[in-house]
Design a protein around this motif. Structure first.
Motif, PDB file in Angstrom:
ATOM      1  N   ASP A  14       1.297 -53.322 -59.754  1.00 29.22           N
ATOM      2  CA  ASP A  14       2.671 -52.856 -60.964  1.00 29.22           C
ATOM      3  C   ASP A  14       2.331 -51.980 -61.378  1.00 29.22           C
ATOM      4  O   ASP A  14       3.248 -51.100 -61.836  1.00 29.22           O
ATOM      5  N   ASN A  15       1.576 -51.792 -61.955  1.00 28.31           N
ATOM      6  CA  ASN A  15       1.065 -50.931 -63.318  1.00 28.31           C
ATOM      7  C   ASN A  15       1.366 -49.328 -61.506  1.00 28.31           C
ATOM      8  O   ASN A  15       2.105 -48.193 -62.750  1.00 28.31           O
ATOM      9  N   LEU A  16       0.252 -49.235 -61.416  1.00 32.32           N
ATOM     10  CA  LEU A  16       0.472 -48.215 -60.204  1.00 32.32           C
ATOM     11  C   LEU A  16       2.532 -47.592 -59.914  1.00 32.32           C
ATOM     12  O   LEU A  16       2.760 -46.351 -59.807  1.00 32.32           O
ATOM     13  N   THR A  17       2.872 -48.283 -59.733  1.00 37.29           N
ATOM     14  CA  THR A  17       4.666 -48.553 -59.426  1.00 37.29           C
ATOM     15  C   THR A  17       5.096 -47.481 -59.913  1.00 37.29           C
ATOM     16  O   THR A  17       5.916 -47.208 -60.090  1.00 37.29           O
ATOM     17  N   SER A  18       5.054 -48.485 -61.769  1.00 35.68           N
ATOM     18  CA  SER A  18       5.858 -48.265 -62.776  1.00 35.68           C
ATOM     19  C   SER A  18       5.226 -47.044 -63.474  1.00 35.68           C
ATOM     20  O   SER A  18       6.260 -45.891 -64.197  1.00 35.68           O
ATOM     21  N   LEU A  19       4.438 -46.276 -63.222  1.00 37.61           N
ATOM     22  CA  LEU A  19       3.751 -45.264 -63.631  1.00 37.61           C
ATOM     23  C   LEU A  19       3.946 -44.005 -63.132  1.00 37.61           C
ATOM     24  O   LEU A  19       4.103 -42.670 -62.923  1.00 37.61           O
ATOM     25  N   GLY A  20       4.293 -44.377 -61.635  1.00 42.59           N
ATOM     26  CA  GLY A  20       4.015 -43.189 -60.519  1.00 42.59           C
ATOM     27  C   GLY A  20       3.474 -42.514 -59.568  1.00 42.59           C
ATOM     28  O   GLY A  20       3.492 -41.050 -59.581  1.00 42.59           O
ATOM     29  N   LEU A  21       1.878 -43.589 -60.167  1.00 41.44           N
ATOM     30  CA  LEU A  21       0.641 -42.736 -60.208  1.00 41.44           C
ATOM     31  C   LEU A  21      -0.216 -43.126 -58.904  1.00 41.44           C
ATOM     32  O   LEU A  21       0.231 -44.675 -58.043  1.00 41.44           O
ATOM     33  N   ASP A  22      -0.763 -42.319 -58.200  1.00 45.37           N
ATOM     34  CA  ASP A  22      -1.211 -43.261 -57.150  1.00 45.37           C
ATOM     35  C   ASP A  22      -3.229 -43.789 -57.535  1.00 45.37           C
ATOM     36  O   ASP A  22      -3.870 -44.312 -56.903  1.00 45.37           O
ATOM     37  N   ARG A  23      -3.215 -43.252 -58.579  1.00 47.24           N
ATOM     38  CA  ARG A  23      -4.686 -43.940 -59.473  1.00 47.24           C
ATOM     39  C   ARG A  23      -4.146 -43.768 -61.082  1.00 47.24           C
ATOM     40  O   ARG A  23      -4.251 -42.839 -61.324  1.00 47.24           O
ATOM     41  N   ARG A  44     -11.439 -50.131 -58.202  1.00 50.65           N
ATOM     42  CA  ARG A  44     -11.835 -49.178 -57.930  1.00 50.65           C
ATOM     43  C   ARG A  44     -12.897 -48.056 -56.822  1.00 50.65           C
ATOM     44  O   ARG A  44     -12.113 -47.451 -56.989  1.00 50.65           O
ATOM     45  N   ASP A  45     -13.110 -49.298 -55.722  1.00 41.80           N
ATOM     46  CA  ASP A  45     -13.750 -48.618 -54.869  1.00 41.80           C
ATOM     47  C   ASP A  45     -12.985 -47.824 -54.017  1.00 41.80           C
ATOM     48  O   ASP A  45     -12.664 -46.732 -52.779  1.00 41.80           O
ATOM     49  N   GLU A  46     -11.625 -48.633 -54.131  1.00 42.41           N
ATOM     50  CA  GLU A  46     -10.292 -48.315 -52.897  1.00 42.41           C
ATOM     51  C   GLU A  46      -9.622 -47.341 -53.955  1.00 42.41           C
ATOM     52  O   GLU A  46      -8.924 -46.742 -52.927  1.00 42.41           O
ATOM     53  N   GLY A  47      -9.923 -46.574 -54.889  1.00 39.09           N
ATOM     54  CA  GLY A  47      -9.407 -45.309 -55.538  1.00 39.09           C
ATOM     55  C   GLY A  47      -7.950 -45.601 -56.409  1.00 39.09           C
ATOM     56  O   GLY A  47      -8.071 -44.767 -56.580  1.00 39.09           O
ATOM     57  N   LYS A  48      -7.819 -47.134 -56.335  1.00 39.14           N
ATOM     58  CA  LYS A  48      -7.004 -46.988 -57.051  1.00 39.14           C
ATOM     59  C   LYS A  48      -7.246 -47.436 -58.896  1.00 39.14           C
ATOM     60  O   LYS A  48      -6.093 -47.235 -59.350  1.00 39.14           O
ATOM     61  N   ILE A  49      -8.014 -47.500 -58.855  1.00 38.07           N
ATOM     62  CA  ILE A  49      -8.375 -47.058 -60.053  1.00 38.07           C
ATOM     63  C   ILE A  49      -9.663 -46.590 -60.961  1.00 38.07           C
ATOM     64  O   ILE A  49     -10.965 -46.153 -58.987  1.00 38.07           O
ATOM     65  N   GLY A  50      -9.692 -45.893 -61.554  1.00 37.53           N
ATOM     66  CA  GLY A  50     -10.836 -44.277 -62.088  1.00 37.53           C
ATOM     67  C   GLY A  50     -12.069 -45.129 -62.539  1.00 37.53           C
ATOM     68  O   GLY A  50     -13.176 -45.016 -62.133  1.00 37.53           O
ATOM     69  N   ALA A  51     -11.688 -46.342 -63.187  1.00 36.83           N
ATOM     70  CA  ALA A  51     -12.550 -46.623 -63.974  1.00 36.83           C
ATOM     71  C   ALA A  51     -12.261 -47.583 -64.843  1.00 36.83           C
ATOM     72  O   ALA A  51     -11.114 -48.287 -64.958  1.00 36.83           O
ATOM     73  N   ILE A  52     -13.409 -48.566 -65.035  1.00 38.15           N
ATOM     74  CA  ILE A  52     -13.123 -50.331 -65.470  1.00 38.15           C
ATOM     75  C   ILE A  52     -13.320 -50.263 -67.321  1.00 38.15           C
ATOM     76  O   ILE A  52     -14.269 -49.782 -67.494  1.00 38.15           O
ATOM     77  N   GLY A  53     -12.311 -50.463 -67.782  1.00 38.81           N
ATOM     78  CA  GLY A  53     -12.778 -50.759 -69.351  1.00 38.81           C
ATOM     79  C   GLY A  53     -12.194 -52.315 -69.006  1.00 38.81           C
ATOM     80  O   GLY A  53     -12.134 -53.635 -68.497  1.00 38.81           O
ATOM     81  N   LEU A  54     -12.768 -52.799 -70.570  1.00 42.47           N
ATOM     82  CA  LEU A  54     -12.745 -54.339 -70.995  1.00 42.47           C
ATOM     83  C   LEU A  54     -11.686 -54.572 -72.311  1.00 42.47           C
ATOM     84  O   LEU A  54     -12.006 -53.288 -73.132  1.00 42.47           O
ATOM     85  N   SER A  55     -11.318 -55.832 -72.223  1.00 37.19           N
ATOM     86  CA  SER A  55     -10.279 -55.741 -74.149  1.00 37.19           C
ATOM     87  C   SER A  55     -10.487 -57.285 -74.136  1.00 37.19           C
ATOM     88  O   SER A  55     -10.901 -58.711 -73.052  1.00 37.19           O
ATOM     89  N   ALA A  56     -11.089 -57.779 -75.748  1.00 39.98           N
ATOM     90  CA  ALA A  56     -10.697 -58.912 -76.129  1.00 39.98           C
ATOM     91  C   ALA A  56     -12.187 -59.532 -75.556  1.00 39.98           C
ATOM     92  O   ALA A  56     -12.327 -60.731 -75.126  1.00 39.98           O
ATOM     93  N   VAL A  57     -13.078 -59.135 -75.499  1.00 39.99           N
ATOM     94  CA  VAL A  57     -14.586 -59.260 -75.049  1.00 39.99           C
ATOM     95  C   VAL A  57     -15.571 -59.566 -76.453  1.00 39.99           C
ATOM     96  O   VAL A  57     -15.602 -58.748 -77.066  1.00 39.99           O
ATOM     97  N   THR A  58     -16.313 -60.475 -75.375  1.00 42.56           N
ATOM     98  CA  THR A  58     -17.474 -61.000 -76.420  1.00 42.56           C
ATOM     99  C   THR A  58     -19.203 -60.210 -76.079  1.00 42.56           C
ATOM    100  O   THR A  58     -18.757 -59.688 -75.310  1.00 42.56           O
TER     101      THR A  58
END
Length: 314
Positions: A123-132, A168-182
């Motif tokens: 959904d993010n890829l579509t709404s942002l118009g990005l490939d990654r 990430r391995d598929e190239g849809k995201i470049g890197a992983i972050g975390l939010s609201a993590v312990t």
């Protein structure tokens, strides 16, 4: 002849110095002061004004924009898609873990299952118009202000990370972050190659100090949300603190600017994403990089007691 041209890494793609100087976000060098786009959802009837804020941020050296497809039910992502071109060199950071739920008291619903994380990335890829998407944060729902997971939305972190690593391995995201993590959650996730952490954190609510230290040690960017607190009634507010008010007056800045400036000085890996829907407020936020904080001022601010920022809303 000697020139005063700064090294290339200090310059943003727009050709001006990066606000706050350069910082590291995964493989990207970006401005330490970025832009949080959530507040642009408050301009649904003035798209031109919202686009103007984004373009002004870029002109002033911001090259790091934080968003989510659930901000304004995809409206904000559409603004970012239309505001920037690939040549602008803006690093887009989005997040998954919740989906839009228009009309609800909290206009979000949990989306924690691996298949939902994948659908949210698409959904993010579509709404942002990005490939990654350069960086995607996994928003956990077991800590911090906001939603709480229940039922089938209580998902093991390893299962979520497996889905993110596959994307990430598929190239849809470049890197992983975390939010609201312990703290334990971040330690568990380190083998996945985490590049940033977004938690609620401010001068007056420093529950996660051990997390900040771990991120410094691991070279992970710490990007606080609610950096001035006060978003919810029970949350401590930086600008209400009498020491902050007096110190800001002595320095000739606003309490809000001082709260942001303290964050930049507190640790070298801290990056800011203050948000606004007004260009004047944007410019005031970016000015915090020039506020000097001598050692005695930092000591005074560091001595402010930390209050709890844990505000359950579930």
């Amino acid at each position: 002849m000697t020139t005063n041209i700064p090294p290339a890494t200090t310059l943003a793609p727009s050709g001006v110095p990066r606000p706050g100087g350069p910082g590291t976000l995964g493989r990207h060098t970006v401005s330490r002061i970025g832009f949080g786009a959530m507040r642009l959802a408050g301009l649904p009837d003035d798209r031109a004004a919202a686009l103007a804020v984004l373009r002004r941020a870029w002109e002033l050296g911001v090259d790091h924009v934080d968003t989510a497809h659930f901000y304004g039910d995809r409206y904000v992502n559409g603004l970012i898609r239309d505001a920037f071109t690939p040549e602008d060199g803006v690093v887009i950071v989005s997040k998954v873990g919740a989906d839009p739920d228009p009309g609800a008291r909290i206009p979000l619903r949990p989306a924690q299952r691996p298949e939902q994380l994948r659908a949210s990335v698409e959904d993010n890829l579509t709404s942002l118009g990005l490939d990654r998407i350069p960086v995607v944060n996994l928003r956990r729902l077991d800590t911090g202000p906001g939603l709480r997971a229940s039922g089938d939305q209580v998902v093991d972190l390893d299962d979520q990370l497996a889905a993110m690593i596959a994307l990430r391995d598929e190239g849809k995201i470049g890197a992983i972050g975390l939010s609201a993590v312990t703290l334990d959650g971040l330690r568990q996730a380190l083998p996945a190659g985490i590049v940033c952490v977004q938690n609620a954190y401010s001068l007056v609510a420093r529950d996660d100090e051990d997390l900040v230290k771990l991120c410094v040690a691991e070279g992970i960017a710490w990007i606080p949300f609610f950096p001035l607190g006060g978003t919810f009634p029970a949350m401590p507010k930086v600008t209400d603190n009498p020491v902050v008010i007096a110190t800001a007056q002595a320095l000739g800045c606003t309490p809000a600017q001082l709260g942001l400036a303290w964050l930049l000085h507190h640790a070298p890996n801290i990056m800011l994403i203050p948000g606004t829907s007004q260009t004047a407020h944007l410019e005031a936020n970016l000015e915090v990089a020039a506020i000097p904080l001598p050692a005695e001022v930092l000591s005074t601010l560091d001595a402010i007691p930390s209050l709890s920022s844990e505000i359950p809303l579930g």
